[in-house]
Design a protein around this motif. Structure first.
Motif, PDB file in Angstrom:
ATOM      1  N   UNK A 189       0.780  -1.234   0.020  1.00 44.67           N
ATOM      2  CA  UNK A 189       0.115   0.127   0.035  1.00 44.67           C
ATOM      3  C   UNK A 189       0.827   0.965   0.264  1.00 44.67           C
ATOM      4  N   UNK A 190       1.934   1.168   1.035  1.00 42.85           N
ATOM      5  CA  UNK A 190       2.420   2.679   0.549  1.00 42.85           C
ATOM      6  C   UNK A 190       3.361   2.530  -0.878  1.00 42.85           C
ATOM      7  N   UNK A 191       4.022   1.364  -1.308  1.00 42.71           N
ATOM      8  CA  UNK A 191       4.636   2.002  -2.970  1.00 42.71           C
ATOM      9  C   UNK A 191       3.095   2.450  -3.706  1.00 42.71           C
ATOM     10  N   UNK A 192       2.162   1.895  -2.908  1.00 48.36           N
ATOM     11  CA  UNK A 192       1.024   2.657  -4.008  1.00 48.36           C
ATOM     12  C   UNK A 192       0.962   3.617  -4.013  1.00 48.36           C
ATOM     13  N   UNK A 193       0.974   4.344  -2.666  1.00 48.03           N
ATOM     14  CA  UNK A 193       0.650   5.690  -2.675  1.00 48.03           C
ATOM     15  C   UNK A 193       1.196   6.628  -3.333  1.00 48.03           C
ATOM     16  N   UNK A 194       2.480   5.942  -3.036  1.00 50.48           N
ATOM     17  CA  UNK A 194       3.986   6.680  -3.753  1.00 50.48           C
ATOM     18  C   UNK A 194       3.699   7.147  -5.164  1.00 50.48           C
ATOM     19  N   UNK A 195       3.201   5.773  -6.382  1.00 40.54           N
ATOM     20  CA  UNK A 195       2.621   5.943  -7.357  1.00 40.54           C
ATOM     21  C   UNK A 195       1.666   7.091  -7.515  1.00 40.54           C
ATOM     22  N   UNK A 196       1.111   7.245  -6.737  1.00 39.35           N
ATOM     23  CA  UNK A 196      -0.002   8.102  -6.626  1.00 39.35           C
ATOM     24  C   UNK A 196      -0.061   9.451  -6.191  1.00 39.35           C
ATOM     25  N   UNK A 197       0.959   9.581  -5.975  1.00 41.41           N
ATOM     26  CA  UNK A 197       1.978  10.666  -5.640  1.00 41.41           C
ATOM     27  C   UNK A 197       2.754  11.917  -6.626  1.00 41.41           C
ATOM     28  N   UNK A 198       3.195  10.547  -7.003  1.00 43.15           N
ATOM     29  CA  UNK A 198       4.675  10.445  -8.598  1.00 43.15           C
ATOM     30  C   UNK A 198       2.519  11.318  -9.249  1.00 43.15           C
ATOM     31  N   UNK A 199       2.186  10.140  -9.329  1.00 39.26           N
ATOM     32  CA  UNK A 199       0.648  10.773 -11.115  1.00 39.26           C
ATOM     33  C   UNK A 199       0.590  12.083 -10.632  1.00 39.26           C
ATOM     34  N   UNK A 200      -0.082  12.409  -9.252  1.00 38.49           N
ATOM     35  CA  UNK A 200      -0.473  13.711  -9.709  1.00 38.49           C
ATOM     36  C   UNK A 200       0.468  14.713  -9.071  1.00 38.49           C
ATOM     37  N   UNK A 201       1.658  14.526  -9.462  1.00 35.63           N
ATOM     38  CA  UNK A 201       2.713  15.634  -9.285  1.00 35.63           C
ATOM     39  C   UNK A 201       3.330  15.316 -11.098  1.00 35.63           C
ATOM     40  N   UNK A 202       3.121  14.599 -11.214  1.00 31.51           N
ATOM     41  CA  UNK A 202       3.265  14.506 -12.945  1.00 31.51           C
ATOM     42  C   UNK A 202       1.919  15.236 -13.816  1.00 31.51           C
ATOM     43  N   UNK A 203       1.448  15.326 -12.766  1.00 32.40           N
ATOM     44  CA  UNK A 203      -0.252  16.556 -13.666  1.00 32.40           C
ATOM     45  C   UNK A 203       0.399  18.131 -13.794  1.00 32.40           C
TER      46      UNK A 203
END
Length: 246
Positions: A189-203
């Protein structure tokens, strides 16, 4: 709290031979003699909601600021309305546990009623699909994490039937899709949240393809190195709240 420790399998005796409501011998069922239902412990659930409320309340001003520049300015408050609706929904419950499918259905209904608009509809579609999968599959899973992973994937597929938004369109999907896909891989879950953060920052540097942000002047996206999508930040805010309580 250890990961997923507030979930449990509650076992009960499945129907078998006995008397039906008519008084006649009940037909023997082919199902196993025991059944399992995944349930959430209410104290843990309320702690989870409190943690989500904390992160969303902290993040709301910045989400609102970004949405004022790139949208209608109501994204942060809409998200906070949904979270506060959850607090009200579960505050008076007296049961010690709740079925996982019922839980997600109530969350979906609360999102639709408390958030309203497009955001409420998107959350409701996704969460209702997750709930339906949980109800259909909970009896066949011995562990909670694989059940959630499979149901979140199904929920995402269902949501994609109703919206054309995908990664790269500068919407909440830029955070939701990476999260679901990463969580599905290994349950981290922690790694998945990091991927979500990267996705948001990528916008930040994306040119919007959908929604109001698609026709707001480009110069307004130059501040702070670009403006991240508020909806994607909202997804991250919720996930951070969940992670803090696991």
């Amino acid at each position: 709290m250890s990961s997923w420790s507030f979930w449990m399998h509650q076992q009960g005796q499945a129907p078998g031979r006995g008397r039906s409501s008519t008084g006649l011998p009940a037909k023997k069922l082919k199902s196993p003699a025991r059944f399992r239902a995944v349930r959430a412990a209410k104290p843990g659930l309320k702690g989870l909601i409190a943690s989500i409320t904390k992160t969303v309340t902290e993040d709301e001003p910045k989400i609102t600021e970004y949405d004022t520049l790139a949208g209608d300015g109501d994204c942060g408050q809409t998200l906070l309305n949904g979270v506060n609706g959850l607090v009200r929904e579960f505050d008076g419950d007296q049961q010690s546990t709740i079925d996982i499918g019922d839980l997600f259905r109530r969350i979906a209904s609360t999102a639709e009623k408390s958030m309203g608009g497009t955001s409420g509809a998107i959350y409701a579609i996704f969460l209702n699909a997750v709930a339906n999968s949980l109800v259909a599959s909970s009896a066949s899973h011995n562990e909670v994490a694989p059940l959630l992973r499979a149901s979140l994937q199904l929920g995402l597929r269902e949501l994609c039937r109703y919206t054309p938004a995908r990664i790269g369109h500068r919407t909440l999907m830029d955070a939701l899709i990476p999260f679901v896909e990463a969580f599905a891989q290994d349950g981290d879950f922690s790694k998945a949240v990091e991927e979500a953060k990267k996705g948001a920052e990528g916008t930040r540097r994306m040119e919007a393809a959908l929604g109001r942000a698609s026709y707001v002047g480009k110069e307004r996206f130059e501040e702070e190195g670009g403006i991240p999508d508020p909806g994607a930040l909202g997804i991250v805010s919720i996930l951070r709240g969940i992670l803090a309580e696991l």
